[in-house]
Every structure is written in structure tokens, then in C-alpha cells.
Design a protein around this motif. Sequence first.
Motif, PDB file in Angstrom:
ATOM      1  N   UNK A  44      -7.037  44.497  50.999  1.00 15.67           N
ATOM      2  CA  UNK A  44      -6.924  45.409  52.128  1.00 15.67           C
ATOM      3  C   UNK A  44      -5.809  46.438  51.883  1.00 15.67           C
ATOM      4  N   UNK A  45      -4.710  45.978  51.328  1.00 19.12           N
ATOM      5  CA  UNK A  45      -3.580  46.881  51.081  1.00 19.12           C
ATOM      6  C   UNK A  45      -3.936  47.948  50.053  1.00 19.12           C
ATOM      7  N   UNK A  46      -4.594  47.547  48.963  1.00 16.27           N
ATOM      8  CA  UNK A  46      -4.914  48.507  47.908  1.00 16.27           C
ATOM      9  C   UNK A  46      -6.042  49.444  48.321  1.00 16.27           C
ATOM     10  N   UNK A  47      -6.975  48.970  49.135  1.00 18.16           N
ATOM     11  CA  UNK A  47      -8.049  49.829  49.632  1.00 18.16           C
ATOM     12  C   UNK A  47      -7.477  50.923  50.531  1.00 18.16           C
ATOM     13  N   UNK A  48      -6.425  50.586  51.255  1.00 21.24           N
ATOM     14  CA  UNK A  48      -5.767  51.536  52.162  1.00 21.24           C
ATOM     15  C   UNK A  48      -4.323  51.777  51.709  1.00 21.24           C
ATOM     16  N   UNK A  49      -4.165  52.080  50.419  1.00 19.39           N
ATOM     17  CA  UNK A  49      -2.807  52.168  49.853  1.00 19.39           C
ATOM     18  C   UNK A  49      -1.969  53.236  50.547  1.00 19.39           C
ATOM     19  N   UNK A  50      -2.592  54.297  51.037  1.00 14.74           N
ATOM     20  CA  UNK A  50      -1.848  55.345  51.730  1.00 14.74           C
ATOM     21  C   UNK A  50      -1.143  54.787  52.961  1.00 14.74           C
ATOM     22  N   UNK A  51      -1.720  53.775  53.603  1.00 14.17           N
ATOM     23  CA  UNK A  51      -1.045  53.106  54.722  1.00 14.17           C
ATOM     24  C   UNK A  51       0.015  52.141  54.214  1.00 14.17           C
ATOM     25  N   UNK A  52      -0.323  51.389  53.177  1.00 13.40           N
ATOM     26  CA  UNK A  52       0.607  50.404  52.626  1.00 13.40           C
ATOM     27  C   UNK A  52       1.904  51.074  52.177  1.00 13.40           C
ATOM     28  N   UNK A  53       1.788  52.271  51.599  1.00 12.88           N
ATOM     29  CA  UNK A  53       2.975  52.979  51.108  1.00 12.88           C
ATOM     30  C   UNK A  53       3.854  53.502  52.242  1.00 12.88           C
ATOM     31  N   UNK A  54       3.347  53.508  53.467  1.00 14.85           N
ATOM     32  CA  UNK A  54       4.184  53.899  54.605  1.00 14.85           C
ATOM     33  C   UNK A  54       5.146  52.781  55.005  1.00 14.85           C
ATOM     34  N   UNK A  55       4.876  51.552  54.586  1.00 12.14           N
ATOM     35  CA  UNK A  55       5.762  50.445  54.923  1.00 12.14           C
ATOM     36  C   UNK A  55       7.121  50.650  54.258  1.00 12.14           C
ATOM     37  N   UNK A  56       8.156  50.224  54.935  1.00 15.16           N
ATOM     38  CA  UNK A  56       9.500  50.520  54.466  1.00 15.16           C
ATOM     39  C   UNK A  56       9.807  49.889  53.114  1.00 15.16           C
ATOM     40  N   UNK A  57       9.322  48.669  52.890  1.00 15.04           N
ATOM     41  CA  UNK A  57       9.577  48.031  51.593  1.00 15.04           C
ATOM     42  C   UNK A  57       8.922  48.816  50.463  1.00 15.04           C
ATOM     43  N   UNK A  58       7.670  49.214  50.653  1.00 14.73           N
ATOM     44  CA  UNK A  58       6.982  49.965  49.609  1.00 14.73           C
ATOM     45  C   UNK A  58       7.590  51.353  49.441  1.00 14.73           C
ATOM     46  N   UNK A  59       7.984  51.974  50.542  1.00  9.41           N
ATOM     47  CA  UNK A  59       8.626  53.288  50.458  1.00  9.41           C
ATOM     48  C   UNK A  59       9.919  53.195  49.653  1.00  9.41           C
ATOM     49  N   UNK A  60      10.712  52.145  49.923  1.00  8.24           N
ATOM     50  CA  UNK A  60      11.961  51.951  49.169  1.00  8.24           C
ATOM     51  C   UNK A  60      11.682  51.739  47.686  1.00  8.24           C
ATOM     52  N   UNK A  61      10.650  50.929  47.378  1.00  5.99           N
ATOM     53  CA  UNK A  61      10.333  50.662  45.976  1.00  5.99           C
ATOM     54  C   UNK A  61       9.938  51.929  45.236  1.00  5.99           C
ATOM     55  N   UNK A  62       9.131  52.771  45.880  1.00  5.50           N
ATOM     56  CA  UNK A  62       8.693  54.003  45.215  1.00  5.50           C
ATOM     57  C   UNK A  62       9.846  54.989  45.050  1.00  5.50           C
ATOM     58  N   UNK A  63      10.751  55.032  46.032  1.00  9.14           N
ATOM     59  CA  UNK A  63      11.910  55.906  45.889  1.00  9.14           C
ATOM     60  C   UNK A  63      12.878  55.365  44.832  1.00  9.14           C
ATOM     61  N   UNK A  64      12.965  54.049  44.719  1.00 10.36           N
ATOM     62  CA  UNK A  64      13.768  53.457  43.649  1.00 10.36           C
ATOM     63  C   UNK A  64      13.180  53.833  42.294  1.00 10.36           C
ATOM     64  N   UNK A  65      11.879  53.808  42.194  1.00  7.19           N
ATOM     65  CA  UNK A  65      11.228  54.208  40.937  1.00  7.19           C
ATOM     66  C   UNK A  65      11.587  55.653  40.580  1.00  7.19           C
ATOM     67  N   UNK A  66      11.562  56.524  41.590  1.00  8.11           N
ATOM     68  CA  UNK A  66      11.948  57.920  41.364  1.00  8.11           C
ATOM     69  C   UNK A  66      13.383  58.018  40.874  1.00  8.11           C
ATOM     70  N   UNK A  67      14.276  57.237  41.487  1.00  8.46           N
ATOM     71  CA  UNK A  67      15.679  57.245  41.065  1.00  8.46           C
ATOM     72  C   UNK A  67      15.835  56.739  39.636  1.00  8.46           C
ATOM     73  N   UNK A  68      15.087  55.701  39.287  1.00 16.13           N
ATOM     74  CA  UNK A  68      15.170  55.160  37.929  1.00 16.13           C
ATOM     75  C   UNK A  68      14.766  56.216  36.902  1.00 16.13           C
ATOM     76  N   UNK A  69      13.647  56.889  37.142  1.00 12.79           N
ATOM     77  CA  UNK A  69      13.163  57.884  36.180  1.00 12.79           C
ATOM     78  C   UNK A  69      14.139  59.055  36.081  1.00 12.79           C
TER      79      UNK A  69
END
Length: 588
Positions: free
Chosen positions: A124-149
Motif C-alpha cells: 500500500x505504501x509503495x503504490x501510494x508512495x507520494x503519500x508515504x513520502x509526506x510522513x515525517x519519518x520518510x521526509x526526514x530520511x529523504x532530506x538526510x539523503x540530500x544532505x549526505x550527497x
Amino acid sequence: MHRYRSHTCGELRATDVDTDVRLSGWLHNRRDLGGILFVDLRDHYGFTQLVVHPGSPVYDQLSGQSKESVLRVDGRVLARSAENVNPELPTGEVEVEVTALEVLGAADPLPFPVFPEDNANEEMRLTNRFLDLRRQRMHRNLMLRTQVISFLRREMTALGFNEMATPILSATSPEGARDFLVPSRVHAGKFYALPQAPQQFKQLLMISGFDRYFQIAPCFRDEDSRADRSPGEFYQLDVEMSFVEQEDVFGVIEKVMTDLFTALGGGRTVTSPFPRIPFRESMLKYGNDKPDLRTSLELVDVSGIFADSGFKAFAGKHVRALAVPDTADQPRRFFDSLGDYAVSLGAKGLAWVRVGEEGALTGPIAKFLTEQDTTALLDAVGAKAGTAIFFGAGEFDEVSKIMGPVRVEAARRAGQFDEGVFRFCWIVDFPMFERNEDTGAIEFSHNPFSMPQGGLEALRTKDPLDILAWQYDIVCNGIELSSGAIRNHEPDVMYTAFEIAGYSRETVEAEFGGMLRAFHFGAPPHGGIAPGVDRIVMLLADEPNIRETIAFPLNQNAQDLLMGAPSEVPDTRLRELNLQLRKPAPKG
């Protein structure tokens, strides 16, 4: 005022009180407290609390909006009363009283809530990933990835490395996994391959004289999913250097990893310098070649002690012991549960003894050990009173597979495991070749482009299984981040190494002609490595699964549930590519 916002949702402070503002964002949460409506508005930058009183012209409109609708609000900034200040939010001292509202994007009923973050299943999460990425944990993880790169780019540039791009469409290469193939339209029956890694190209850049290269490189491998491996594609910090030996590569990467994990590790410490552990020693002491050094516990080979022992279950087998000190107060269930854990890994059980005062042993197998056995055992593992000793017996690989994880699990359960650190190490001295268990053939054990220790002479005079390579892995907290090597840069070494692995001279020239030609025109000694970005973020975010660090990952079956890949293509497209499909017969 701007059409959509004068401020972001994370920007307002007490200094903005009594100003008129415009905000846009998602309706995160709504609370009705005694008729007063409170709404949390969220955007990329943070949260702002909105307030609407009964009788307001926007009260009914806002109270009827579904969560995750996109709103534009106008209003006045008010100071929160002292008892209502939220110290956990940068905007927690203020709220905005809404005077006007526009719905920019209404949300349908959600397949799962963005807030609170419940345990929606992965499909369900991957089918609706645009919603899943709005969650704070996922948002933090993606921003951490940006910081790492961003951090890696700054650090590598500061160290004198040049960022260069290498091709995505290339030729197939034996990197150890299956290629993704791309059919050529203009060359019927021929295929490009997506790069498993930019291996040959980065070596060619060294031969071309660029000295220090790096790239945040996409890599493509058609391999099965694991918790620490995403099927399909991944990204790595690809690095290559000229005129270097192994320690030169180590020096650069140790600095980069230490700086990165110190800066973004959330206060966890990084131990340095990173120890160098030979491959065979790692397999013996830790049960694998990616040791978790957050515990100091080690496995010890005690096969000799049991070779002629009265304990028939161990006689003639490879036996390794794990001594866990300071376990005198552990109840019986500590031992039984570790035994259950070993059984879950495929063991038949987990033998153990406990060391009492004056070296006396108790436990299920204590009665089978003579006084001489006991003395030799305590000596071998350095055990004293209060130590528990666990045993694995069988074939070497079988024991490693069981006792490696048992070592870590025992340390965790005994409170002898440090969660608050990043412990790196280098695994060195890998075998150049290995024997295929099914065919008996000699094969490359790792990267075929590695320089053998001893060079051409070693290839010509030594048993191939005794030849070591200038090859290394970097490991952090039990996760392999990357393999690397000092490369072979001599044509005769390349021909001979591939001949040992079963490749004819003609095959080598056909598959690696570009590299071979380059070697004939002055190739410098060079080496490199490629730490995985996804795994780095997984460690920094303290996530158990690599898919939690990637914006749009494939699932375990290598499917993109959001976009519907892989998908069928029409016959007209297949004909254009000169392809004809042979579908598998129906099962059953």
C-alpha cells in the motif's frame, strides 16, 4: 502579497505577531476544542497552527476539509498563551487566526493516514508512495539523503577530486551480477547493458590522466532484494585515484566517512582509525566478512581441544567457541533463548557451559569435558568466573553462518553492545580466486580487475586459491558499504588472471578490448572504491531496510507499484527493436 504564500509553515516566530500573512500547505491534523477549531498546516519547511473561532466565515469550510487537502490561508499572527506554547516546534510560540481560505487541491479519502503514522503494509505504501513520502519519518530520511550527497560532493571536491559523468548505455561486463540489457534499434540483435558500476570507465579516466575522479553514480544490477540491497538500481560514491597504494585510498575514505558520520550521525561517535582485518581472520573471529564491531566479543577456534574429546558430538568437527563474560546473573532463559535463536538460523541447537568459581564448569555439556579439556578451553577463550561459553560445531562455513549472528545477538542480550557508535573497519587480503562448489571451476572471487598480490609472478607460480588480491571492503556496524581494489594495469597480468578463471585470450580481447588497448599505451597504477549512498543513509537514519531511504524504490519482486513497471510493450515496438518474445509456459 504573493499568490500563494508570504511565509513558509516553518518560518513564523514571535517577532511576526500582529502581522498579516499568507500560508499554503497540507491539512495535517484538525482538533475541535470546545467549538474552537485548531488546524496544523504543513509544508516542506514545518508546521503552523491555525485557529478559527465559531462564527468565522471560514469555520464551516475549514471544518469540512479532509486531511491532506492543499490549502491557501490568509490570517493574522497571534501569540499563544504561555500554557499553550509548544516548545517542540520552531513556530510553537505563535498561531495564525484564519480570515480567508482557498482550497488549492482537495484530497480524496486516504488509503492510509499520513498522520498518525500507522503501520500500513509495504504494498500500500509503495503504490501510494507520494503519500508515504509526506510522513515525517520518510521526509526526514529523504532530506538526510540530500544532505549526505551534498556533503560528499563538497568533501570530495575539497580533497581535489573531479566530478565526471560516465555512460549509462554501455557493454556487458562480468561484475558478479546480472546485467539489465537494452535492445538496440539500429543494430539488430545487439544489446547495450546498463552499468553494474562505472568500473572500466573510471579506470580509463585514470589512464587518460585525470588523476582523481568521483561521481555519485547510478548502478544497475538485476539481483534479488535484501534488507540492505535494493533490486534494480542503487547509487554509490564512485572514486578512483592514480599513483596510489592501498593505504592512500584508505586515508581519503577514512577522512570522508569520519567527517560525514560525525556531521550527520546525530551525536553518535565514530571510532578511528579504522582497523584492518584480513579476510580469513574476519571469517574465523566474527563468522563473516562484514563484522559488527559494536561488541568486542570474538569467536575462537577450539577444534583441537575437542579432536580427541570424550564429547562425541564435537569429535572430528570444526568447533568455535564464544565467551560472553559477566553473565553470572543471567537466568536460564538467557541460554535457552539464544539456543532458540541459533535454531532459527538453521542450527540443531547451541551447546554451552558456564564458568563458576575456580574454573568449575556447569551446563548441559560440562560432564563431557575432562579436567584437561576444561583447562585448555578456559585458556583458549580467556574465560574467568561468571563467563558463559557457547559452541558451534560442524563444517567451517556452517559454523560461521550460525555463530556470526549468535555473537551479535548474545552481546545485545548480555548488554555488551554499544548502539551509540559507528564502528568502521577495513577487510583486506581477499582471495583472488575461489572454486565453484557446483562445477569445481576456478572463478574470480570478487572484482576481476583487481591486482593480485605478487603480480604476474604470483599468478604463474602459486596455487590460484592461495593468491591474495589487493582488494578490500569497508564495513560499518556489520553493513558492507563497498568493495574496492588496487587495479591491475598490466596487459600480461590481465590475460593471465582471466586465463586462470577460464577466459580465453580471444574472449578477453572481445569483452575488454578498450581496457586492454589502453593498458598498452601507458597506464598508471591506480585504485579506488565506491561506498553505497543508500546504505550510508540507512545507517545514518537507523533504518533496518534500505527501501526506507529511497524516494521511489522497487519492491521485493523488483516492481514499481506506483508507475507500473515492468510493463508489457506493444508488438509494433518489439518489431521496431527486432525482438520476438517467448513467454514461459503456464504453470500447472
